[in-house]
Design an enzyme around this catalytic site. Structure first.
Site, PDB file in Angstrom:
ATOM      1  CG  LEU A   1      -1.683   1.509   1.426  1.00 10.19           C
ATOM      2  CD1 LEU A   1      -2.503   1.718   0.509  1.00 10.19           C
ATOM      3  CD2 LEU A   1      -2.376   1.353   2.592  1.00 10.19           C
ATOM      4  CD  GLU A   2       3.109   4.855  -4.277  1.00 10.21           C
ATOM      5  OE1 GLU A   2       4.441   5.366  -4.556  1.00 10.21           O
ATOM      6  OE2 GLU A   2       2.379   4.394  -5.081  1.00 10.21           O
ATOM      7  CB  ILE A   3       0.215   6.097   2.301  1.00  8.03           C
ATOM      8  CG1 ILE A   3      -0.705   5.218   3.030  1.00  8.03           C
ATOM      9  CG2 ILE A   3      -0.383   7.528   2.959  1.00  8.03           C
ATOM     10  CD1 ILE A   3      -0.846   4.990   4.624  1.00  8.03           C
TER      11      ILE A   3
END
Length: 717
Positions: free
Chosen positions: A466-468
């Site tokens: 997951l790339e925030i």
């Protein structure tokens, strides 16, 4: 009431009941899980000293004092302290010696298994006469050492084939995959299953009955074909040869552990247990010091560190997640949320569309149930956590709302603006966009401080990253809450700053654009894909184009072309041309490859190259595989370093995690930055300069690469 036996350690307890059955319970203090370490081995040896002196014992149960796990494997930090292979071999030798002591005890030994039973924990259990496992969904068994570039060093390569057969054992060890209770019972890895509350009691009863002769170890016999194949050295050669062939096809020779696993098994089966254990020790010592294993272990630690929220005190509790859009991405986000205990409000334009998303979740978790990964009750619990709706009002309960609507800025503005009027003032509003700037999306709401990107990867349940993405206006509270949501979804989380394509899309877009430039210049499609799978990528760029969709790829490369200077990039228009010709890839069954129209899988197998695409190139000339690999791999590496220079990336380790877990960058290289450190910045710079001389300034080495080359320094300590 069991009596405690005195042992000179606080890492375990040893008790004996009124029937003479002793229970050894490993329970490392101040640790959430048990691991195999020197201290563990010494404590276990001390306990066996006590057991061996009590002639009145009738059995021994080996269990865990931890409520949620047995033993999760070796302490990898211990392996990193070793300076020479002999130290690793000594660890293996000590584990072998303790295993021999367990097997030589004059009383029946039973392992009571619950939760993760990994690596050295499973090897310990293999030394027991009998294994009882709980039926809990959390119970899973594996020898995952191959995923760290290692082989089982505690006797696993010898004991597992003798228990479940050579073919089954090689399959488990060469993949490192989990085995769940039902299958474990079926293949003979465990002998009995029991509900978790009765595990200890069942294990003690098994020990008593084995001692009394009223219970015998009964395991399902192999099929006649397997018995014939595994029954003599000549036919077993076929198994070893087939295993080597399959492994070579899967790993492309990039990982040294699999052939050594096969060799250790072969030696033990053909030359005897002691010869096999000796081979296991030798290979274990060598593998600990290979660069591939060191890269894989470094990624393991980086992943573990990313599992801790850096600002937990700023995070709002996350119990309910809202998902806007119930398509492939939206239903995937909803699934990983629900199966990790979160409630989900799944919305779409109509209740029927939202219900279709819930149906997709039901199908996915039913498949897990059919494989024995979860039971029916758990499946039903997961599905019932998802509430489909066409109304935004139920989103009022959401702590985080994630939009997964089409990549159209006006649509994203419209849905987020409307949702903002419904949810609480501190509810996080996230976009799953893969390329649109988050700051631009945030212009559609009144409070941009609550807006950030939560970029998932397809298929969401299978890709761990997951790339925030945060903007200058994103609040610390919003970031911390989104991070908490990602951890709750069991994701590996990295945080990057807003920018064109963020990090992962940016480096992937330029990698795939370079493949298009190769195609324009005449490169053969299959040759390029073969070269990159040989380099360690899970698929080649043209197969990936077809999976993503050439229309989507064209939009992303256009975004990158507009955002980056012409000196930095040379954007190909070929993806757009192919999309205009309705060659979209898997969604139209024709792209760079052709696909079976009757195949309704999300990821179809190519049926062969679509020769029609060759009309869209300018020449016919395929470079050598090494030249293809240099151009594509180093384009990605160089752009990753530029992302660090541009402060899109906050740290090199985030770049490594993002590339490996999100994009399939070869894990044995450790990520773009560790690859530079391993190859040497000077070598990388030299190759990039040669590429720039031949193909243009887009290959000019990034400034920080040149600095590291000049100063002979590394990105990682």
């Amino acid at each position: 009431m069991p009596n405690a036996l005195s042992v000179p350690t606080d890492l375990l307890t040893l008790t004996v009941d009124e029937t003479g059955v002793a229970t050894l319970a490993l329970d490392a203090p101040d640790a959430s899980v048990n691991k195999i370490s020197w201290d563990t081995l010494n404590a276990f040896s001390d306990a066996l000293d006590v057991v061996e002196t009590h002639a009145d014992l009738s059995g021994l149960v080996i269990a865990s004092g931890k409520p949620d796990s047995f033993i999760v494997g070796a302490d990898l930090a211990m392996l990193q302290t070793f300076e020479i292979p002999a130290e690793a071999r000594r660890l293996s030798r000590e584990a072998h010696a303790l295993g021999e002591r367990v097997r030589s005890l004059p009383v029946p030994t039973v392992a009571a298994l619950h939760g993760p039973v990994m690596g050295g924990g499973l090897e310990l259990a293999l030394n027991c006469d009998y294994r009882v496992a709980s039926t809990a969904d959390a119970t899973k068994m594996a020898l995952p050492e191959v995923q760290l570039g290692l082989l089982p060093g505690g006797g696993g390569t010898q004991l597992l084939p003798r228990l479940v057969g050579v073919q089954q054992a090689l399959g488990l060890m060469l993949t490192g995959k989990n085995t769940y209770p039902d299958k474990a019972r079926r293949i003979g890895l465990v002998d009995a299953l029991i509900h978790p509350p009765g595990l200890r009691h069942a294990a003690r009863r098994a020990a008593r009955e084995l001692a009394a002769g009223t219970r015998t170890v009964e395991r399902a016999e192999q099929s006649l074909g397997d018995r014939l194949l595994e029954g003599n050295p000549v036919s077993r050669r076929v198994i070893y040869r087939q295993a080597r062939t399959r492994t070579e096809r899967r790993t492309r020779g990039n990982y040294p552990a699999p052939p050594r696993i096969i060799d250790a098994v072969r030696t033990g089966m053909e030359e005897g247990l002691e010869a096999g254990l000796d081979t296991e020790r030798q290979h274990f010592g060598e593998l600990v010091f290979t660069p591939e294993s060191q890269a894989l272990v470094s990624i393991f630690f980086a992943k573990r560190d990313a599992e801790t929220n850096p600002q937990p005190e700023q995070a709002r509790p996350v119990d309910t997640v809202g998902v806007l859009g119930a398509g492939l991405m939206g239903s995937g986000i909803a699934q990983v949320s629900a199966q990790n205990g979160l409630d989900v409000v799944l919305t779409d334009q109509s209740l029927a569309l939202a219900a279709e998303g819930k149906k997709a979740i039901w199908s996915a978790v039913t498949e897990q149930k059919d494989k024995g990964i979860i039971n029916t009750f758990t499946r039903d619990q997961i599905v019932e956590r998802v509430a489909p709706t066409a109304d935004y009002a139920p989103l009022q309960a959401a702590d985080v709302v994630i939009e997964a609507v089409p990549e159209d800025l006006s649509i994203k503005h419209a849905v987020l603006s409307e949702v903002e009027t419904v949810v609480d003032a501190d509810t996080v509003l996230a976009s799953n966009t893969s390329a649109l700037p988050i700051s631009t999306i945030a212009e559609g709401v009144d409070d941009p401080s609550r807006v950030l990107g939560m970029h998932y990867f397809s298929p969401v349940p299978d890709i761990p990253l997951l790339e925030i993405v945060v903007t200058e206006e994103t609040s610390d509270e919003a970031l911390a809450t989104a991070y908490a949501a990602g951890l709750a979804q069991d994701k590996t989380v990295i945080v990057v700053n807003d920018g064109p394509g963020f990090y992962t899309t940016r480096i992937l877009a330029l990698y795939m654009n370079e493949a298009l430039l190769l195609f324009e210049a005449g490169a053969d499609i299959e040759a390029v894909d073969e070269a990159m799978t040989d380099a360690g990528f899970p698929m080649g760029p043209f197969e990936l184009f077809d999976l993503v969709g050439l229309d989507v790829a064209a939009k992303i490369t256009d975004v990158m072309g507009e955002a980056l200077s012409p000196e930095r990039v040379d954007i190909s228009d070929r993806a757009g041309r192919l999309a205009e010709a309705d060659l979209l890839g898997q969604k139209t069954n024709r792209g760079f490859y052709e696909y079976d129209a009757d195949d309704d899988a999300d990821d179809k197998d190519p049926q062969g190259v679509n020769d029609a695409v060759y009309r869209h190139r300018d020449a016919s000339s395929t470079p050598p595989a090494g030249a293809i690999q240099d151009r594509l791999l180093l384009m990605m590496v160089n752009e990753a370093v530029r992302c660090l220079e541009d402060e899109v990336l906050r740290a090199p380790i985030d770049g490594d995690l993002g590339a490996v877990f999100g994009l399939g960058f070869p894990p044995f290289l450790g990520g773009p930055f560790r690859h530079v450190d391993r190859a040497g910045a000077a070598s990388i710079v030299d190759t990039l300069q040669r590429l720039a001389d031949r193909h243009g300034p887009r290959f000019a080495p990034a400034d920080r690469l040149q600095t590291h080359a000049a100063q002979d320094t590394t990105f990682h300590s």
